[in-house]
Every structure is written in C-alpha cells, then in structure tokens.
Design an enzyme around this catalytic site. Structure first.
Site, PDB file in Angstrom:
ATOM      1  N   ASP A 141       0.864  -1.179   0.000  1.00  0.00           N
ATOM      2  CA  ASP A 141       0.000   0.000   0.000  1.00  0.00           C
ATOM      3  C   ASP A 141       0.903   1.231   0.000  1.00  0.00           C
ATOM      4  O   ASP A 141       1.470   1.592   1.032  1.00  0.00           O
ATOM      5  CB  ASP A 141      -0.901   0.011   1.238  1.00  0.00           C
ATOM      6  CG  ASP A 141      -1.990  -1.061   1.190  1.00  0.00           C
ATOM      7  OD1 ASP A 141      -1.720  -2.157   0.658  1.00  0.00           O
ATOM      8  OD2 ASP A 141      -3.095  -0.806   1.705  1.00  0.00           O
ATOM      9  N   LYS A 204      -6.773   3.427  -3.574  1.00  0.00           N
ATOM     10  CA  LYS A 204      -7.190   3.456  -2.168  1.00  0.00           C
ATOM     11  C   LYS A 204      -7.409   4.907  -1.755  1.00  0.00           C
ATOM     12  O   LYS A 204      -6.635   5.791  -2.118  1.00  0.00           O
ATOM     13  CB  LYS A 204      -6.102   2.789  -1.323  1.00  0.00           C
ATOM     14  CG  LYS A 204      -6.319   2.810   0.179  1.00  0.00           C
ATOM     15  CD  LYS A 204      -5.178   2.075   0.885  1.00  0.00           C
ATOM     16  CE  LYS A 204      -5.234   2.233   2.393  1.00  0.00           C
ATOM     17  NZ  LYS A 204      -4.119   1.518   3.070  1.00  0.00           N
ATOM     18  N   LYS A 240     -10.243   0.481  -2.671  1.00  0.00           N
ATOM     19  CA  LYS A 240     -10.142   0.276  -1.229  1.00  0.00           C
ATOM     20  C   LYS A 240     -10.407   1.583  -0.486  1.00  0.00           C
ATOM     21  O   LYS A 240      -9.532   2.432  -0.409  1.00  0.00           O
ATOM     22  CB  LYS A 240      -8.754  -0.266  -0.854  1.00  0.00           C
ATOM     23  CG  LYS A 240      -8.563  -0.480   0.657  1.00  0.00           C
ATOM     24  CD  LYS A 240      -7.177  -1.021   0.969  1.00  0.00           C
ATOM     25  CE  LYS A 240      -6.914  -1.066   2.463  1.00  0.00           C
ATOM     26  NZ  LYS A 240      -5.556  -1.587   2.798  1.00  0.00           N
TER      27      LYS A 240
END
Length: 304
Positions: A141, A204, A240
């Site tokens: 991430d 995300k 996400k």
C-alpha cells in the site's frame, strides 16, 4: 494501455478529463446510502464485508505480539465467520505477520514508501518496498506524492508509481491517493486515472491519518473511474476505502454502491477491500445478533 504510455502522455490524458458533477455525484451517493437490505441478504453482506477487510494496525506502539494477535483474529474472527482478506502492517512487522499467516490464505499487506506522508526520497521508498516484499508482503500500500500532484507535476507522480510497481516484484500494488488532502472531486478523478495508467492494481482513498478519510461520494467517484478505465483498457482495478468506516451500516452502504456501480465483477476481496481496524468487531457483533436474536456482552469481541 497504462503500461505503454509515457509519463507525458498519461499526464496529458489526465489533464483532459472532464470536471466532476459534484451535485450529481453526491445525490447519487446519498440515494444509494438509503437502500435497505433484507435480513437474509444482510447476513450474506456481513460475511462478504468481513472477507473484504484489510485488518490494520499502523501505530507507533505496534509490537510483534499485537501483530500475532491480529493475525490470529484475521484467520479466525469468530466461529464459522470467514477470514479477512489481509493483515496490513508497517514494513518492520512484515516478517512477524508473514510467519503468523503462512498457509492460511490471508494476505500480508504493508504500507511501504514512507507512510503516511511519503516525504522521503524515492530511492528510500523503493528500498522500503523491496525489503517488505522480500520479507513476505503479498501487497504493498503505497502513498502518492501529494505535493508533486498538487503542484501539477503529474509526470513525476506517474513515474514514481511505476517505479514502486516495478520494485514490488509481483506483489499487488494499492495506491493511496489521500483524497482528504486532494480536496476536490476533480483532483480525486485525476489522481485515480493517473494511478491506473501507471499500473496500480488498486486505488485506495486514504491513510487513515488525516482529518478526512473515506467518504461514500469519493469512493463512488473512484468506482466510476475503475469502471470507465476497464471499459477503455480492458484492465480491471480494485478499490479500497480506508479510514473512518467503523460499523456494519456503513460497510453495507459501500457494498450496495459496488453492486449498483460495478456489479458482481468487483464483489469479492480480489477487487474490493475495506481498510479498517474496528469495523470487524461491529460486523461480528451484528452477525451474532442475526444468529441469536440478541447482542453479546461487551467482552464478546477482542479489543485491538
């Protein structure tokens, strides 16, 4: 298409994107948030939401013991409840998470790249990524360089994402846009497309470390972006939302939004995740309520 574009071409395409109809976007999100889910569907939705969680601990006081406990909870949240999708930790704790999750099917995710600000030299971010993958991270991430993006240097952001993607050596790459710092819907759309052109496997919303994190309108906008990107390129990208999603009611709103915007192709943890720490507890309590007709006591779920 993303892999064959130059940084200049990608930036040009992103700059040419039309503006977002903010009123229409927010009205659509508000409408989806009012949809009701019947009891039978709610039980399925709760289990689906559990399976989509990246169970996360990103605190300065994190310890190997805490990560081991979190891993055990991720694998077996409660009785016959499904496992979560992943456990997300700092790079230094990836070896602990990888050992605890070996053979379970639960992924190890790591916030490499100088999380949460990303304000470290690129070579350090790349080394951080490579180290995390060697230690057992299945997913990275990464945080985008918001300073470069907001100053208009889209080419730099594009090349940095591509470099991290290469350093990840096959691990799936989730690109954190930090939408609360981008502020405008137009910039969220541009950042979403730029990340996808650069090779993101997921986009995300947030780090969870700023004042404004995931919101339903922003996530809906990102869902529309991945839908349109697949229509254009044939490449599917995940979404996400992270930060601030704490209860079952909110999680179900996101699932309704996926169903109405993206359809079945995204209704799995392969393509949708919740970045959360406390959401799992509420899902488990609501699951128990549906099964038994009453809530369990305050000690029914662990405190993370």
């Amino acid at each position: 298409m993303g892999s064959i574009l130059s940084g200049t071409e990608a930036a040009s395409l992103v700059r040419a994107l039309p503006g977002v109809d903010a009123v229409g976007l927010e009205a659509r999100a508000a409408g989806l948030a009012t949809r009701s889910v019947k009891k039978e569907s709610k039980a399925k939705a709760i289990d689906l939401a559990i399976s989509m969680i990246d169970l996360t601990t990103l605190e300065g006081a994190d310890t190997p013991g805490k990560v081991k406990s979190l891993a055990a909870k991720a694998v077996r949240p409660d009785g016959d409840a499904p496992s979560t999708a992943a456990v997300c930790v700092y790079p230094s704790l990836v070896p602990t998470a990888a050992a605890a999750l070996a053979g379970t099917g639960v992924k190890v995710a790591s916030v490499a790249t100088g999380f949460p600000a990303g304000q470290v030299p690129l070579e350090i971010r790349l080394a951080d990524t490579e180290s995390a993958v060697r230690a057992g991270a299945d997913e990275i991430d990464m945080v985008v360089n918001r300073g470069a993006f907001l100053s208009g240097d889209l080419e730099r952001v594009y090349h940095e994402i591509k470099a991290v993607k290469a350093a990840a050596e096959g691990a799936r790459l989730k690109v954190i846009l930090e939408t609360g710092e981008l502020v405008t819907y137009d910039d969220v759309r541009r950042a979403s497309w730029l990340a996808m052109y650069a090779g993101a496997d997921f986009i995300k919303t947030s780090t969870g470390k700023v004042g404004v994190n995931a919101t339903l309108p922003v996530t809906l906008l990102m869902m529309q972006a991945v839908r349109d990107y697949r229509a254009l390129t044939g490449i599917q990208v995940g979404v996400k939302p992270a930060g601030g999603i704490r209860n079952t009611k909110d999680a179900i709103k996101y699932l309704v939004c996926i169903n109405e915007t993206l359809g079945d192709d995204w209704l799995s943890n392969e393509w949708f995740r919740f970045g959360a720490s406390s959401l799992l507890n509420d899902l488990l309590m609501q699951r128990q309520k549906l099964k038994t007709g009453h809530y369990s006591g305050p000690d029914y779920v662990t405190v993370d």
